[in-house]
Scaffold this motif. Structure first.
Motif, PDB file in Angstrom:
ATOM      1  N   ARG A 157       6.818  20.375  61.605  1.00 17.14           N
ATOM      2  CA  ARG A 157       7.839  21.293  62.086  1.00 17.14           C
ATOM      3  C   ARG A 157       7.590  22.700  61.562  1.00 17.14           C
ATOM      4  NH1 ARG A 157      13.126  18.384  61.424  1.00 17.14           N
ATOM      5  NH2 ARG A 157      11.988  16.979  62.783  1.00 17.14           N
ATOM      6  N   LEU A 159       4.759  23.933  60.538  1.00 16.62           N
ATOM      7  CA  LEU A 159       3.538  24.488  61.135  1.00 16.62           C
ATOM      8  C   LEU A 159       3.832  25.050  62.514  1.00 16.62           C
ATOM      9  CD1 LEU A 159       0.675  21.977  60.306  1.00 16.62           C
ATOM     10  CD2 LEU A 159       0.861  24.348  59.604  1.00 16.62           C
ATOM     11  N   MET A 160       4.640  24.317  63.267  1.00 15.34           N
ATOM     12  CA  MET A 160       4.970  24.750  64.629  1.00 15.34           C
ATOM     13  C   MET A 160       5.800  26.035  64.614  1.00 15.34           C
ATOM     14  SD  MET A 160       3.874  23.108  67.194  1.00 15.34           S
ATOM     15  CE  MET A 160       2.271  22.617  66.675  1.00 15.34           C
ATOM     16  N   GLU A 161       6.748  26.082  63.686  1.00 19.43           N
ATOM     17  CA  GLU A 161       7.584  27.270  63.567  1.00 19.43           C
ATOM     18  C   GLU A 161       6.787  28.470  63.109  1.00 19.43           C
ATOM     19  OE1 GLU A 161      11.535  25.160  61.906  1.00 19.43           O
ATOM     20  OE2 GLU A 161      10.761  26.858  60.783  1.00 19.43           O
ATOM     21  N   GLY A 162       5.883  28.185  62.178  1.00 18.83           N
ATOM     22  CA  GLY A 162       5.123  29.252  61.551  1.00 18.83           C
ATOM     23  C   GLY A 162       5.606  29.566  60.155  1.00 18.83           C
ATOM     24  N   SER A 163       6.435  28.713  59.566  1.00 16.05           N
ATOM     25  CA  SER A 163       6.824  28.988  58.174  1.00 16.05           C
ATOM     26  C   SER A 163       5.739  28.446  57.248  1.00 16.05           C
ATOM     27  CB  SER A 163       8.155  28.362  57.813  1.00 16.05           C
ATOM     28  OG  SER A 163       8.792  27.844  58.922  1.00 16.05           O
ATOM     29  N   TYR A 164       4.656  29.205  57.173  1.00 18.52           N
ATOM     30  CA  TYR A 164       3.505  28.702  56.412  1.00 18.52           C
ATOM     31  C   TYR A 164       3.771  28.664  54.917  1.00 18.52           C
ATOM     32  CZ  TYR A 164       1.194  29.459  60.831  1.00 18.52           C
ATOM     33  OH  TYR A 164       0.857  29.412  62.148  1.00 18.52           O
TER      34      TYR A 164
END
Lengths: 276, 574
Positions: A157, A159-164
């Motif tokens: 989730r 990774l998909m959002e971009g909260s690395y």
């Protein structure tokens, strides 16, 4: 007799997780031979109907140990093989409350493997099976709440959002549910690093070296410079400049577009002809 | 009302008998004409229209008769139902004689009208009147009677004495019985009654018996091996799988009987493909897909789809179902574009009648979620349809949350309606929407502010931290969601001027999409046209006549009646 041998072998395997990979494979192949003698290598009609649940359990443990060993040895192919061998056993296991720790661990690892390999389609197919199996059985485990299963799901989730940054934090020591999961950290790190790099190229006109270090989770500025070079970025006065892809692409785009228009129009003409 | 009924009744029964009487005639002519020429189709279809017309007629009549039941003939609804069942034998007979599956399909279609009135007694009576006690298929009949719990009814019974009171049905019933004594009951009738038994058991929720009986029925169909049974066997498999689904441990558990019936279905599929049995093939593929999806064996479903070819000329309903399941598989595999395509087609192909409203609701729900996942916002009109409004309400709220980009609302809606979503099987798909909500939120913000600090974005979207916000915005920029740049030192997002959309390729693409849809529709409707059999012979004949005319004309030209200059002149003019 073979059964007792097998039990001994497995307990030996379980108690010594630090054995080197060649040793474990040797032991595992012996275990598999024993299973073959017992005719329990795959769940057949005979093994399920005659009451030999302990045999099935033994076979299951063998494969589970094999899977864990191959993960520790960073051998994804062997791991995938073990997982597919385990699948029929898991299908057979009595429905309610039959999911034990080991099974969740293996499944979680498998999910993580799919994630690192970028096989999102398979990842979600697997997930769908999990949630429907547990969601309806009543009293089944909550998939997201599980220590092993929840981990890859949360990672996906984020990774998909971009909260690395959260992914990064989750991969640090202590957050990982067990050591086998740590194996994937390295792959994941390089994966998110390249993700960040590619989005930074588009998002920032330029970046100071010092902040790039924290942005990319790198240790030193030297590593930043090296990384920048590998991606083809130019470093000038402590600033990183990204090569702009815009100008080179424009002309090509134009051409491509007119090509498309011509193609479409010709298509319409042909279709019209067939209709009229 | 009571005054009217007597008038009505004879007419109806007369219509009935007319249908029955026409049957042999139609058969004879058709047999005679079969080798002859193109008129074949016309007489039987006329006749069958007459014989197939009564059922709806009867349904109305039934209501009226119920009112009049006390005063008039008491047994009428029962007799009516039995006659309805029997009227289908004619269709089946014709299907066998003409080798045309359309008649069997017509018989199958009448099941839905019979279904409402079906009771074990009616069925038992129909069976016992159809099968003579000495016939070879008496065993089958006994099996059926036993399954519906009427094993004491003896076979070969002449229509009961109570029917003698009623003058009209008596003659037709008696004739029917007499005929059946002479002739062996065809397997099609046998299987048709079997399907009725299945329907009855399914409606009475006797799933265990139904399952056993279906297994027996399938064995029978296999042993008989007649091509005219094809469309009937599709139905048999359908109920077989329905029964399996309803038996205790219910589907998601791997011990459910639906796992055990897979080999049978796969075998049926193989046989159907080899025999080019389109009906069974389509229906079994759909059943298998459903089967796999119920136990969430997505990869198996995917493999099945990739290894089989769904028959192109399958029945519309099967196509709709197939497209729905295919769309579902694709949605789970994140292939949203394909999923969207299949699901749109499925919702369009779904029958518009009220009895299929459940299917279109389910398909629409899934379609909505897939549309959201693709980043589109579904049409508001979808939610206004009266048949859908209530069922789609949770999805409506969901769409609103996604459209506004409000993460908080989104989370609460998921929590509130988790059970509904889980039941619809869309829960995991909806969980994936989270990133879309965030993206929409960012887009909204980028549109309304020319410059906004990351901290504000973080607060508005309820993100964990400023760093998260930065990464998320950067990703959104790369994915082309927004046109903006980030300033790391000062920590804000600066939106770029929005360009002229007509300068991009977008309008062209939208235009192209629509044209393609229109063309596809045209192609499909051309393909869907049905031509009467043997019609080409008529054309051939016409062509022959035309040729003859031509020859005559040529002759005339040669003889000099027509001026060759004239013809030449004409050509030049063209």
């Amino acid at each position: 007799m073979a059964e007792r041998d097998l039990t001994n072998l497995l307990s030996h395997l379980k108690s010594n997780p630090t054995l080197s990979y060649p040793e474990t494979t040797a032991l595992l192949s012996r275990a598999k031979l024993l299973l073959l003698q017992l005719n329990a290598l795959t769940p057949a009609a005979t093994t399920t109907t005659t009451n030999q649940p302990q045999l099935l359990a033994l076979a299951r443990t063998t494969y589970e140990q094999g899977a864990l060993a191959s993960i520790r040895a960073k051998n994804p192919d062997a791991f995938t093989r073990y997982v597919s061998q385990l699948r029929p056993f898991y299908e057979l296991s009595p429905g309610s409350g039959g999911r034990d720790e080991e099974q969740n661990k293996i499944t979680g690892l498998y999910l993580l493997l799919l994630l690192t390999q970028g096989l999102y389609g398979e990842f979600h197919s697997e997930l769908e099976a999990l949630s429907s199996a547990t969601g309806h059985a009543g009293g089944g485990v909550d998939v997201e709440g599980d220590r092993y299963l929840g981990y890859p799901i949360r990672l996906e989730r984020w990774l998909m959002e971009g909260s690395y940054d959260r992914v990064w934090k989750a991969m640090k020591k202590g957050e990982v549910p067990c050591e086998e999961f740590g194996v994937f950290s390295e792959i994941l790190t390089s994966q998110i690093r390249s993700e960040i790099a590619s989005s930074s190229e588009r998002a920032y006109p330029s970046l100071p070296l010092s902040s790039t270090k924290s942005l990319l989770f790198l240790e030193s500025e030297g590593a930043v410079v090296e990384f920048a070079r590998s991606r083809g970025w130019t470093v000038k006065d402590g600033q990183i400049f990204f090569p702009s892809a815009q100008e080179t692409g424009e002309e090509e785009q134009e051409q491509e577009m007119s090509q498309m228009v011509i193609e479409n129009t010709l298509g319409y003409a042909r279709q019209l002809e067939t209709i009229v | 009302m009571p005054g009217k009924t007597p008038d009505k009744e004879p007419v109806e029964n007369g219509g009935y008998r007319g249908g029955k009487d026409l049957k042999p005639k139609g058969k004879k002519t058709s047999k005679k004409d079969a080798d002859d020429e193109m008129t074949v189709v016309v007489p039987p279809s006329k006749a069958s229209k007459q014989s197939s017309a009564p059922p709806p007629n009867d349904a109305e009549g039934d209501v009226a008769m119920d009112d009049a039941a006390e005063g008039e003939v008491k047994v009428d609804p029962v007799v009516q139902a039995i006659n309805d069942i029997k009227s289908n034998y004619a269709l089946l007979d014709r299907a066998v004689a003409l080798f045309d599956a359309r008649y069997s399909l017509r018989a199958l279609r009448s099941i839905s009208s019979i279904r409402k009135r079906l009771t074990p007694d009616i069925l038992a009576q129909a069976i016992s009147e159809t099968f003579p006690a000495s016939s070879a298929s008496a065993n089958a009949a006994k099996q059926m009677l036993q399954t519906i719990g009427r094993s004491d009814v003896s076979l070969g019974r002449q229509p009961g004495p109570e029917m003698e009171i009623d003058s009209e049905p008596k003659s037709s019933g008696g004739k029917n019985g007499a005929k059946k004594e002479v002739k062996e009951v065809i397997p099609e009738v046998d299987v048709f009654l079997g399907i009725l038994t299945q329907v009855l058991l399914h409606d009475n929720k006797q799933f265990k018996q139904g399952f056993e009986f279906s297994r027996y029925l399938i064995d029978r169909i296999r042993s008989v091996n007649r091509r005219t049974l094809d469309s009937l066997s599709a139905k048999v498999y359908f109920y077989y799988s329905m029964f399996a689904e309803q038996i205790a441990p219910l589907p998601p558990s791997p011990q459910s009987p639906i796992v055990a019936i897979r080999p049978t279905l796969l075998a049926a599929l193989r046989t159907a493909v080899l025999r080019k049995d389109v009906d069974t093939q389509a229906s079994v593929i759909v059943l298998l897909l459903r089967n796999y999806l119920l136990t969430s064996h997505i990869s198996q479903a995917d493999l099945l789809v990739s290894h089989t070819q769904f028959p192109e000329n399958a029945a519309n309903n099967q196509v709709a179902r197939f497209l729905y399941y295919l769309g579902r598989t694709r949605a789970i595999q994140l292939r949203y574009t394909e999923a969207h395509e299949h699901l749109t087609a499925a919702t369009r192909k779904a029958p518009s009648s009220a009895c299929a409203v459940g299917f279109s609701q389910t398909a629409t729900k899934l379609l909505l979620v897939v549309e959201l996942l693709m980043g589109d916002i579904p049409d508001r009109a979808t939610f206004r349809q009266p048949s859908m409004e209530a069922a789609l309400h949770p999805y409506f709220l969901l769409v609103q949350a996604v459209r506004v980009g409000n993460l908080e609302d989104f989370e609460t809606i998921i929590a509130d309606h988790a059970d509904t979503f889980r039941r619809d099987g869309t829960y995991t798909l909806i969980l994936r929407l989270r990133q879309n909500v965030i993206k929409t939120g960012i887009r909204m913000m980028s549109l309304s502010y020319s410059r906004i600090s990351l901290r504000d974005i973080c607060i508005r979207l309820h993100l964990g931290s400023e760093e998260s916000a930065e990464y998320i915005v950067a990703k959104a920029i790369r994915d082309g969601v927004i046109e903006a740049t980030l300033d790391r030192e000062r920590g804000f997002m600066k939106s770029k001027e929005v360009g002229d959309i007509y300068a991009t390729r977008e309008p062209g693409e939208a235009f192209h999409d629509r044209i393609r849809a229109c063309l596809a529709l045209h192609d499909e409707s051309v393909k869907a046209m049905r031509f009467p059999m043997n019609q080409h012979r008529l054309e051939l004949k016409n062509a022959q006549e035309a040729r003859e005319r031509e020859r005559e004309m040529a002759k005339e030209i040669q003889e000099g009646d027509l001026d060759e200059d004239d013809l030449g002149g004409e050509f030049e003019g063209m």
